[in-house]
Design an enzyme around this catalytic site. Structure first.
Site, mmCIF file in Angstrom:
data_model
loop_
_atom_site.group_PDB
_atom_site.id
_atom_site.type_symbol
_atom_site.label_atom_id
_atom_site.label_comp_id
_atom_site.label_asym_id
_atom_site.label_seq_id
_atom_site.Cartn_x
_atom_site.Cartn_y
_atom_site.Cartn_z
ATOM 1 N N VAL A 105 1.965 5.189 -0.006
ATOM 2 C CA VAL A 105 1.647 6.547 0.446
ATOM 3 C C VAL A 105 2.805 7.433 -0.003
ATOM 4 O O VAL A 105 3.964 7.048 0.138
ATOM 5 C CB VAL A 105 1.481 6.628 1.978
ATOM 6 C CG1 VAL A 105 1.376 8.072 2.436
ATOM 7 C CG2 VAL A 105 0.254 5.836 2.422
ATOM 8 N N ASP A 136 6.041 2.098 1.797
ATOM 9 C CA ASP A 136 5.157 0.961 2.014
ATOM 10 C C ASP A 136 4.509 1.175 3.380
ATOM 11 O O ASP A 136 5.160 1.061 4.418
ATOM 12 C CB ASP A 136 5.977 -0.336 1.986
ATOM 13 C CG ASP A 136 5.108 -1.583 2.136
ATOM 14 O OD1 ASP A 136 3.949 -1.456 2.568
ATOM 15 O OD2 ASP A 136 5.615 -2.680 1.841
ATOM 16 N N HIS A 137 3.209 1.491 3.389
ATOM 17 C CA HIS A 137 2.535 1.879 4.622
ATOM 18 C C HIS A 137 2.376 0.715 5.604
ATOM 19 O O HIS A 137 2.027 0.916 6.773
ATOM 20 C CB HIS A 137 1.156 2.476 4.306
ATOM 21 C CG HIS A 137 0.729 3.537 5.271
ATOM 22 N ND1 HIS A 137 1.227 3.637 6.544
ATOM 23 C CD2 HIS A 137 -0.175 4.553 5.160
ATOM 24 C CE1 HIS A 137 0.671 4.650 7.171
ATOM 25 N NE2 HIS A 137 -0.193 5.230 6.352
ATOM 26 N N ARG A 138 2.649 -0.504 5.142
ATOM 27 C CA ARG A 138 2.617 -1.630 6.068
ATOM 28 C C ARG A 138 3.796 -1.566 7.040
ATOM 29 O O ARG A 138 3.740 -2.109 8.144
ATOM 30 C CB ARG A 138 2.661 -2.956 5.307
ATOM 31 C CG ARG A 138 1.491 -3.204 4.379
ATOM 32 C CD ARG A 138 1.721 -4.454 3.564
ATOM 33 N NE ARG A 138 2.960 -4.376 2.774
ATOM 34 C CZ ARG A 138 3.454 -5.385 2.067
ATOM 35 N NH1 ARG A 138 2.840 -6.560 2.060
ATOM 36 N NH2 ARG A 138 4.569 -5.222 1.374
ATOM 37 N N PRO A 189 0.847 -1.199 0.000
ATOM 38 C CA PRO A 189 0.000 0.000 0.000
ATOM 39 C C PRO A 189 0.880 1.246 0.000
ATOM 40 O O PRO A 189 1.607 1.507 0.955
ATOM 41 C CB PRO A 189 -0.813 -0.131 1.294
ATOM 42 C CG PRO A 189 -0.025 -1.070 2.151
ATOM 43 C CD PRO A 189 0.721 -1.980 1.252
#
Length: 548
Positions: free
Chosen positions: A341, A519-521, A339
């Site tokens: 951002v 990587d928003h994880r 994901p």
């Protein structure tokens, strides 16, 4: 002396196939061990394939533009087992016959001893095979030898027009039509079992169709409306061109061309498209004939409409493979796995511009072109040391995040084949001038397609400089499985607010736009902003880079 077959080697980790872009040798050429014989484009890079033998090129088994799986035979060599010079011309009849037998034992497809078996498979008597030539060797592919048997021509008596005297199918037909042998009348149209393997099948089948048409078949009506078909017997073309011909319903043997390869007519995709467009014009004013003479791949559907892959209005089809396909798959994997951002910010880089101007004369004296990239790389390393989660990899299967101990920065480089990302290793251990020279070298070799696959592996963080072509902000896609990528805009003078003696005022100043995708994880937005602030601090105060 014996025949050695050479297979496409594994040219890089994880590479299963490659496109043979160009041959660097031709049949009859003398080669040495480790001499490049072909250029192959894999999904990683363009690489040169070296020979494993000292000898003479016997036969090329793959056409330029063809996709070849690793392990497939692409070329064969005549090799002197004693290590001396290739002595084909000096061999007497006994030694030449022995060489032919050796080649047959190794499965060489075009030796005289191997021909009777092929003839039996084709339904002809083994006695039709041509006798050994006085020198013990005739350079001709299996298709030309088979045609010679069918026409009753002694292939040894045919003058070859190809490199090294290689005999082509056209040479065999010209010899038969010239009456220089006691050949019977040309054969009737061959059955499908008489054709060669691969792309040459269609060439033989088309000759049979042409014979049937000349005999008064129903195809004569459609031929009458064609704009001056060339009507050749044999045509060379890449697989991509043949695909276009199938999609457009065009017979390659009818496409006009002035180009030749190995003495044979060679047709390009553009020539096929132009001929197909010309065919469509008269067809509009004449009744459409029955589609009995088109390839299966281009047959119209039940509604009478052409296949969906047909191009129209001058459209051009380009193969989606090699580096471009790899880029597409990597971007798809990254975008649909991590994901994304993107954080945007702008650094005011007055001091950086001044520092570079002061260092440029010293860099030029050392033979180095100093750009802003080494400064940015050092600033990024400072940020990664403070915020290590941006220099990490998420391993989902193991349910762990690996914080990398090395600082290997990938630099995205735009090439004719697509975006390539060579990796500069151990950035934290190198100086500005050393980084500048290494980036220049990697970028230059990337554009020339001379990078090794290993030079594009092992990155821990990537940089993309879209500002080089005038961009300002973007949303870069992470080079998965990395966790972050920083995009650089163009350094230009833009209005900024500065505090002065008389209060705040708007003044022009050089600024550097930054676009950081994460990587928003793994990384939160707040951490991304703090990392960007650290990078900007080091760019706005370049003396801080002395600590990196």
């Amino acid at each position: 002396m014996t025949i050695k077959e050479f297979k496409l080697p594994d040219v890089g980790e994880g590479v299963a196939e490659g496109e043979l872009v160009s041959w660097l040798v031709a049949p009859g050429d003398r080669v040495e061990e480790d001499q490049p014989v072909a250029e192959v484009e894999t999904d990683k890079a363009l690489v040169e394939v070296p020979s494993s033998y000292d000898g003479t090129v016997e036969e090329l088994f793959v056409e330029e533009g063809q996709m070849v799986p690793v392990g497939d035979v692409i070329i064969s060599f005549r090799v002197d087992e004693d290590g001396g010079e290739d002595a084909t011309a000096a061999d007497d009849g006994e030694s030449a016959a022995a060489a032919s037998e050796t080649a047959a034992d190794e499965g060489a497809p075009d030796t005289a001893d191997a021909e009777p078996e092929a003839a039996t498979e084709d339904g002809t008597e083994p006695t039709d095979a041509e006798p050994d030539t006085p020198s013990g060797r005739t350079f001709a592919p299996p298709s030309a030898r088979r045609l010679a048997r069918e026409l009753g021509v002694d292939v040894a008596a045919v003058d070859g027009s190809g490199p090294g005297g290689r005999v082509s199918e056209a040479d065999v037909r010209a010899h038969a039509e010239g009456g220089s042998s006691d050949a019977p009348d040309p054969r009737p149209a061959p059955t499908p079992t008489d054709t060669d393997a691969g792309e040459r099948k269609s060439a033989v089948s088309k000759r049979g169709s042409a014979d049937a048409t000349d005999a008064g078949g129903s195809e004569a009506a459609s031929a009458a409306s064609a704009p001056d078909p060339a009507g050749r017997e044999t045509t060379l073309a890449t697989p991509a061109t043949r695909k276009v011909a199938r999609e457009r319903g065009v017979d390659l043997d009818d496409v006009p061309t002035d180009e030749t390869r190995d003495g044979e007519a060679f047709v390009t995709a553009d020539a096929v498209t132009a001929y197909a467009d010309a065919l469509e014009s008269p067809a509009e004013s004449t009744p459409e004939p029955e589609p009995t003479d088109v390839d299966a791949g281009s047959a119209p559907d039940a509604t009478g409409e052409p296949a969906a892959a047909e191009t129209a209005g001058g459209d051009e089809t380009v193969p989606y493979r090699g580096v471009r396909r790899t880029i597409g798959k990597q971007m798809e994997r990254s975008k649909f796995t991590a994901p994304h951002v993107t954080h945007h910010d702008t650094a005011e880089v007055d001091a950086l511009v001044e520092a570079r101007e002061e260092l440029k004369p010293k860099a030029e004296a050392a033979g180095v072109k100093l750009t802003y990239m080494p400064f940015v790389m050092k600033a990024i390393v400072a940020g990664l040391k403070e915020y290590p989660y941006l220099n990490s990899e998420l391993r989902e299967d193991e349910e762990e995040i690996v914080l990398k101990g090395e600082y290997n920065l990938g630099i995205a480089v735009a090439t004719d084949a697509g975006l390539m990302v060579p990796v500069v290793e151990d950035v934290d251990e190198k100086g500005l001038f050393e980084l500048a020279e290494e980036v220049r070298d990697l970028a230059s070799r990337a554009r020339e397609r001379k990078l090794k696959p290993a030079e594009m592996k092992g990155g821990t963080f990537s940089i993309t400089n879209f500002g080089a072509i005038g961009g300002e902000y973007a949303t870069p896609i992470i080079n998965y499985p990395e966790t972050a990528i920083l995009g650089l805009g163009a350094i230009e003078e833009r209005p900024v607010v500065r505090d002065g003696d008389d209060g705040s005022e708007v003044v022009p100043a050089p600024t550097l736009p930054l676009s950081l995708s994460i990587d928003h994880r793994v990384v939160d937005g707040a951490v991304a902003a703090e990392f960007a602030n650290t990078v900007m601090e080091h760019l706005e105060h370049p003396l801080l880079l002395l600590n990196e």
